[in-house]
Design a protein around this motif. Structure first.
Motif, PDB file in Angstrom:
ATOM      1  N   GLY A  98      47.839 129.343  72.956  1.00 35.49           N
ATOM      2  CA  GLY A  98      46.424 129.608  73.176  1.00 35.49           C
ATOM      3  C   GLY A  98      45.700 128.390  73.693  1.00 35.49           C
ATOM      4  O   GLY A  98      46.284 127.334  73.976  1.00 35.49           O
ATOM      5  N   LEU A  99      44.372 128.529  73.816  1.00 36.49           N
ATOM      6  CA  LEU A  99      43.559 127.458  74.388  1.00 36.49           C
ATOM      7  C   LEU A  99      43.493 126.237  73.482  1.00 36.49           C
ATOM      8  O   LEU A  99      43.531 125.098  73.938  1.00 36.49           O
ATOM      9  CB  LEU A  99      42.149 127.987  74.667  1.00 36.49           C
ATOM     10  N   GLU A 100      43.400 126.461  72.176  1.00 41.92           N
ATOM     11  CA  GLU A 100      43.349 125.353  71.222  1.00 41.92           C
ATOM     12  C   GLU A 100      44.383 125.602  70.120  1.00 41.92           C
ATOM     13  O   GLU A 100      44.036 125.996  69.005  1.00 41.92           O
ATOM     14  CB  GLU A 100      41.942 125.203  70.647  1.00 41.92           C
ATOM     15  N   PRO A 101      45.662 125.377  70.410  1.00 42.97           N
ATOM     16  CA  PRO A 101      46.723 125.713  69.455  1.00 42.97           C
ATOM     17  C   PRO A 101      46.745 124.753  68.269  1.00 42.97           C
ATOM     18  O   PRO A 101      46.254 123.621  68.342  1.00 42.97           O
ATOM     19  CB  PRO A 101      47.998 125.567  70.294  1.00 42.97           C
ATOM     20  N   SER A 102      47.331 125.232  67.183  1.00 44.20           N
ATOM     21  CA  SER A 102      47.546 124.379  66.019  1.00 44.20           C
ATOM     22  C   SER A 102      48.531 123.267  66.362  1.00 44.20           C
ATOM     23  O   SER A 102      49.489 123.466  67.104  1.00 44.20           O
ATOM     24  CB  SER A 102      48.103 125.199  64.857  1.00 44.20           C
ATOM     25  N   ARG A 103      48.286 122.083  65.837  1.00 43.03           N
ATOM     26  CA  ARG A 103      49.208 120.968  66.045  1.00 43.03           C
ATOM     27  C   ARG A 103      49.895 120.584  64.736  1.00 43.03           C
ATOM     28  O   ARG A 103      50.587 119.575  64.653  1.00 43.03           O
ATOM     29  CB  ARG A 103      48.456 119.765  66.633  1.00 43.03           C
ATOM     30  N   ASP A 107      31.722 117.058  82.066  1.00 49.20           N
ATOM     31  CA  ASP A 107      30.612 117.680  81.347  1.00 49.20           C
ATOM     32  C   ASP A 107      29.281 117.248  81.946  1.00 49.20           C
ATOM     33  O   ASP A 107      28.394 118.069  82.209  1.00 49.20           O
ATOM     34  CB  ASP A 107      30.701 117.297  79.872  1.00 49.20           C
ATOM     35  N   THR A 108      29.144 115.951  82.194  1.00 46.79           N
ATOM     36  CA  THR A 108      27.899 115.408  82.732  1.00 46.79           C
ATOM     37  C   THR A 108      27.576 116.007  84.095  1.00 46.79           C
ATOM     38  O   THR A 108      26.449 116.436  84.359  1.00 46.79           O
ATOM     39  CB  THR A 108      28.012 113.878  82.849  1.00 46.79           C
ATOM     40  N   VAL A 109      28.581 116.053  84.958  1.00 46.00           N
ATOM     41  CA  VAL A 109      28.364 116.579  86.305  1.00 46.00           C
ATOM     42  C   VAL A 109      28.023 118.066  86.263  1.00 46.00           C
ATOM     43  O   VAL A 109      27.093 118.526  86.942  1.00 46.00           O
ATOM     44  CB  VAL A 109      29.609 116.316  87.168  1.00 46.00           C
ATOM     45  N   LEU A 110      28.751 118.846  85.462  1.00 48.99           N
ATOM     46  CA  LEU A 110      28.484 120.282  85.400  1.00 48.99           C
ATOM     47  C   LEU A 110      27.089 120.573  84.867  1.00 48.99           C
ATOM     48  O   LEU A 110      26.439 121.552  85.285  1.00 48.99           O
ATOM     49  CB  LEU A 110      29.533 120.989  84.533  1.00 48.99           C
ATOM     50  N   PRO A 141      42.510 123.017  81.128  1.00 45.53           N
ATOM     51  CA  PRO A 141      41.848 123.743  80.041  1.00 45.53           C
ATOM     52  C   PRO A 141      40.458 123.229  79.703  1.00 45.53           C
ATOM     53  O   PRO A 141      39.611 124.004  79.243  1.00 45.53           O
ATOM     54  CB  PRO A 141      42.808 123.550  78.857  1.00 45.53           C
ATOM     55  N   GLY A 142      40.212 121.938  79.909  1.00 44.24           N
ATOM     56  CA  GLY A 142      38.899 121.397  79.587  1.00 44.24           C
ATOM     57  C   GLY A 142      37.784 122.052  80.367  1.00 44.24           C
ATOM     58  O   GLY A 142      36.640 122.130  79.898  1.00 44.24           O
ATOM     59  N   LEU A 143      38.084 122.534  81.574  1.00 42.41           N
ATOM     60  CA  LEU A 143      37.066 123.241  82.354  1.00 42.41           C
ATOM     61  C   LEU A 143      36.680 124.543  81.656  1.00 42.41           C
ATOM     62  O   LEU A 143      35.488 124.900  81.604  1.00 42.41           O
ATOM     63  CB  LEU A 143      37.586 123.528  83.766  1.00 42.41           C
ATOM     64  N   ARG A 144      37.656 125.255  81.123  1.00 39.47           N
ATOM     65  CA  ARG A 144      37.363 126.503  80.427  1.00 39.47           C
ATOM     66  C   ARG A 144      36.468 126.254  79.213  1.00 39.47           C
ATOM     67  O   ARG A 144      35.540 127.024  78.946  1.00 39.47           O
ATOM     68  CB  ARG A 144      38.656 127.171  79.980  1.00 39.47           C
ATOM     69  N   LEU A 145      36.731 125.191  78.476  1.00 37.49           N
ATOM     70  CA  LEU A 145      35.903 124.876  77.316  1.00 37.49           C
ATOM     71  C   LEU A 145      34.461 124.602  77.722  1.00 37.49           C
ATOM     72  O   LEU A 145      33.513 125.075  77.094  1.00 37.49           O
ATOM     73  CB  LEU A 145      36.482 123.672  76.581  1.00 37.49           C
ATOM     74  N   VAL A 170      54.529 122.848  72.539  1.00 36.86           N
ATOM     75  CA  VAL A 170      54.349 123.074  73.971  1.00 36.86           C
ATOM     76  C   VAL A 170      52.983 123.716  74.185  1.00 36.86           C
ATOM     77  O   VAL A 170      52.332 124.171  73.241  1.00 36.86           O
ATOM     78  CB  VAL A 170      55.448 123.989  74.552  1.00 36.86           C
ATOM     79  N   SER A 171      52.550 123.758  75.437  1.00 33.21           N
ATOM     80  CA  SER A 171      51.327 124.471  75.799  1.00 33.21           C
ATOM     81  C   SER A 171      51.705 125.769  76.490  1.00 33.21           C
ATOM     82  O   SER A 171      52.565 125.775  77.376  1.00 33.21           O
ATOM     83  CB  SER A 171      50.470 123.620  76.753  1.00 33.21           C
ATOM     84  N   THR A 172      51.062 126.863  76.088  1.00 37.50           N
ATOM     85  CA  THR A 172      51.308 128.143  76.745  1.00 37.50           C
ATOM     86  C   THR A 172      50.306 128.350  77.870  1.00 37.50           C
ATOM     87  O   THR A 172      49.268 127.689  77.945  1.00 37.50           O
ATOM     88  CB  THR A 172      51.209 129.307  75.748  1.00 37.50           C
ATOM     89  N   ALA A 173      50.619 129.314  78.736  1.00 35.64           N
ATOM     90  CA  ALA A 173      49.786 129.566  79.906  1.00 35.64           C
ATOM     91  C   ALA A 173      48.371 129.988  79.539  1.00 35.64           C
ATOM     92  O   ALA A 173      47.453 129.852  80.364  1.00 35.64           O
ATOM     93  CB  ALA A 173      50.435 130.635  80.781  1.00 35.64           C
ATOM     94  N   ASP A 174      48.169 130.484  78.324  1.00 35.66           N
ATOM     95  CA  ASP A 174      46.829 130.901  77.896  1.00 35.66           C
ATOM     96  C   ASP A 174      45.802 129.793  78.092  1.00 35.66           C
ATOM     97  O   ASP A 174      44.644 130.049  78.422  1.00 35.66           O
ATOM     98  CB  ASP A 174      46.836 131.282  76.410  1.00 35.66           C
ATOM     99  N   ALA A 175      46.224 128.546  77.849  1.00 34.04           N
ATOM    100  CA  ALA A 175      45.283 127.435  77.928  1.00 34.04           C
ATOM    101  C   ALA A 175      44.773 127.193  79.338  1.00 34.04           C
ATOM    102  O   ALA A 175      43.687 126.638  79.517  1.00 34.04           O
ATOM    103  CB  ALA A 175      45.952 126.163  77.394  1.00 34.04           C
ATOM    104  N   PHE A 176      45.527 127.628  80.349  1.00 30.87           N
ATOM    105  CA  PHE A 176      45.232 127.250  81.726  1.00 30.87           C
ATOM    106  C   PHE A 176      44.678 128.387  82.576  1.00 30.87           C
ATOM    107  O   PHE A 176      44.180 128.151  83.672  1.00 30.87           O
ATOM    108  CB  PHE A 176      46.509 126.709  82.392  1.00 30.87           C
ATOM    109  N   ALA A 177      44.780 129.631  82.092  1.00 30.97           N
ATOM    110  CA  ALA A 177      44.445 130.790  82.921  1.00 30.97           C
ATOM    111  C   ALA A 177      42.936 131.041  82.942  1.00 30.97           C
ATOM    112  O   ALA A 177      42.287 131.066  81.894  1.00 30.97           O
ATOM    113  CB  ALA A 177      45.172 132.027  82.411  1.00 30.97           C
TER     114      ALA A 177
END
Length: 444
Positions: A76-81, A164-167, A185-189, A400-407
């Motif tokens: 997911g976008l913010e998975p457990s670590r 963040d500042t620019v957006l 993923p940071g863009l999605r957040l 690992v990171s899944t595709a959910d974080a990037f889509a």
């Protein structure tokens, strides 16, 4: 007020899944079957599954159906670590670090302690950083092909803060931001935080489909184009000069502001010039030192057109007021004395060595990666689901990171991003061999 009737169906499914009565991987009724079973409209059935997906309870796979999602929490976008076993390797986050850097930090702190005006580090910095430190970064950017005056550089608390500042300045709630269908993923957040609509742009192995971008801009009022032209995260592409030129032309034609992310650009010194050089009056270039220096050194920067500089400085004042003076002094000192240049060279050599290891260990798998990149994009076999694979790897101590974080299009592919920088190079073959064994252990 009574909730909509479909909410009862959502709640029923959610309770059944959370109780374990529907195990991970269970295929749910098709949208039409659900509509018929519950005597609801087809559009309502689609909404039920959409809400369950937003809750992280199901996965929709085009052409295959809707499945109960693995609830272990490692995708997911913010998975457990917090792994269930001792950590073997973290392939979810790119955080390169060289062995000599702790000693470099000790030396730099001693140098600062012996500097003539150490008391200045206790004073408040202006938003965007002190003039002499902005000049150091402006000089550094010349090696990236960006020629800007220090006044055009704003220092921030990392690249994410720069973005963040620019957006905040170039977009307003409800605005449309075009971005690759798979992206950082940071863009999605930030899009969620600022109520921006992300409009996905399809792409291939070499980059985004600019014809699709053109059609999008003709159909919608696109305010911002977010792009990673060099060492794209997660696909690793490097756009050629002609593609960059056309992207700049499209931005001018449709009056779109480009936000260019150059975070990984230092890894490919042979890449064409940044987009900022093709459209400097409508491009905001953001980057930072987390991948080239260290993730704990939160120094980022934004190069913005002169008409936006004042508004961006005001945004910085509103969010953090100013930078931590100690961090900016350390980081700009490492830039000025050549430490960063030497580390970037080492990172480039290290990334290429790790990609060679990955190509060997993951041979014959469906992997996309640039030879200078710190990550690989692994497409899974049709019978594998990204959430279940991530959970199985977590049981082996591998994150690992899944595709959910990037889509950005709501339809993540069955894929993983493997960040290669964290395990020691000598351990990486064993880690990737173990990862492959987990994949091969799944039944067909």
């Amino acid at each position: 007020m009574r909730p909509p009737s479909y909410k009862a169906v959502v709640d029923e499914f959610a309770a059944t899944i959370r109780s374990g009565c529907l195990s991970p991987g269970t295929r749910l009724p098709t949208h039409r079957q659900l509509a018929a079973q519950r005597r609801i409209a087809l559009g309502t059935a689609t909404r039920v599954y959409a809400e369950l997906a937003a809750m992280g309870l199901v996965l929709g796979e085009p052409g295959r159906g809707t499945f109960v999602r693995e609830q272990a929490g490692f995708d997911g976008l913010e998975p457990s670590r917090n792994l269930p076993v001792r950590r073997t390797a973290d392939l979810s986050f790119a955080q390169p670090l060289a062995d000599e850097q702790p000693d470099q930090l000790r030396h730099a702190l001693r140098e600062l302690a012996n500097s003539g005006d150490i008391g200045s580090l206790l004073r408040q910095q202006p938003p965007g950083g002190r003039q002499h430190e902005r000049a150091v970064v402006a000089t550094h950017l010349l090696d990236r092909g960006i020629d800007t005056a220090p006044a055009g550089v704003l220092l921030t608390n990392g690249a994410q803060h720069a973005l963040d500042t620019v957006l905040r300045v170039v977009a307003r709630p409800g605005d449309v931001v075009a971005a690759d269908a798979l992206t950082y993923p940071g863009l999605r957040l930030l899009a969620a935080a600022h109520h921006l609509e992300l409009a996905p742009v399809a792409g291939g192995a070499a980059g985004p489909d600019l014809d699709a971008l053109d059609r999008l801009c003709r159909a919608r009022r696109v305010r911002v184009l977010y792009t990673i032209p060099t060492l794209h995260n997660p696909l690793g592409w490097v756009l050629d000069r002609a593609t960059r030129e056309r992207m700049a032309d499209l931005a001018r034609e449709h009056d779109v502001t480009i936000v260019e992310d150059g975070t990984y650009g230092f890894l490919d010194s042979s890449a064409p010039p940044p987009l900022q050089t093709f459209a400097p009056q409508r491009t905001c270039y953001v980057s930072g030192l987390s991948k080239s220096l260290a993730s704990g050194v939160r120094l980022g920067f934004a190069v913005v057109p002169e008409p936006l500089a004042k508004a961006c400085a005001a945004s910085l004042r509103a969010s953090t007021w100013g930078l931590p003076a100690l961090v900016s002094a350390l980081a700009t000192g490492w830039i000025a004395d050549g430490t960063l240049t030497r580390l970037e060279k080492r990172r480039r050599d290290d990334a290429r060595a790790r990609q060679i290891v990955a190509r060997t260990a993951l041979a014959d798998l469906d992997v996309t990666a640039h030879p200078a990149s710190y990550f690989s994009w692994l497409r899974l076999e049709p019978h594998l689901r990204r959430d279940r694979v991530a959970a199985a790897l977590a049981q082996e101590g591998i994150l690992v990171s899944t595709a959910d974080a990037f889509a950005t299009d709501g339809n993540p592919p069955q894929a993983l991003r493997l960040a290669l920088s964290e395990p020691p190079l000598e351990d990486l073959p064993a880690v990737l061999t173990r990862l492959r064994a987990v994949l091969e252990a799944f039944p067909l």
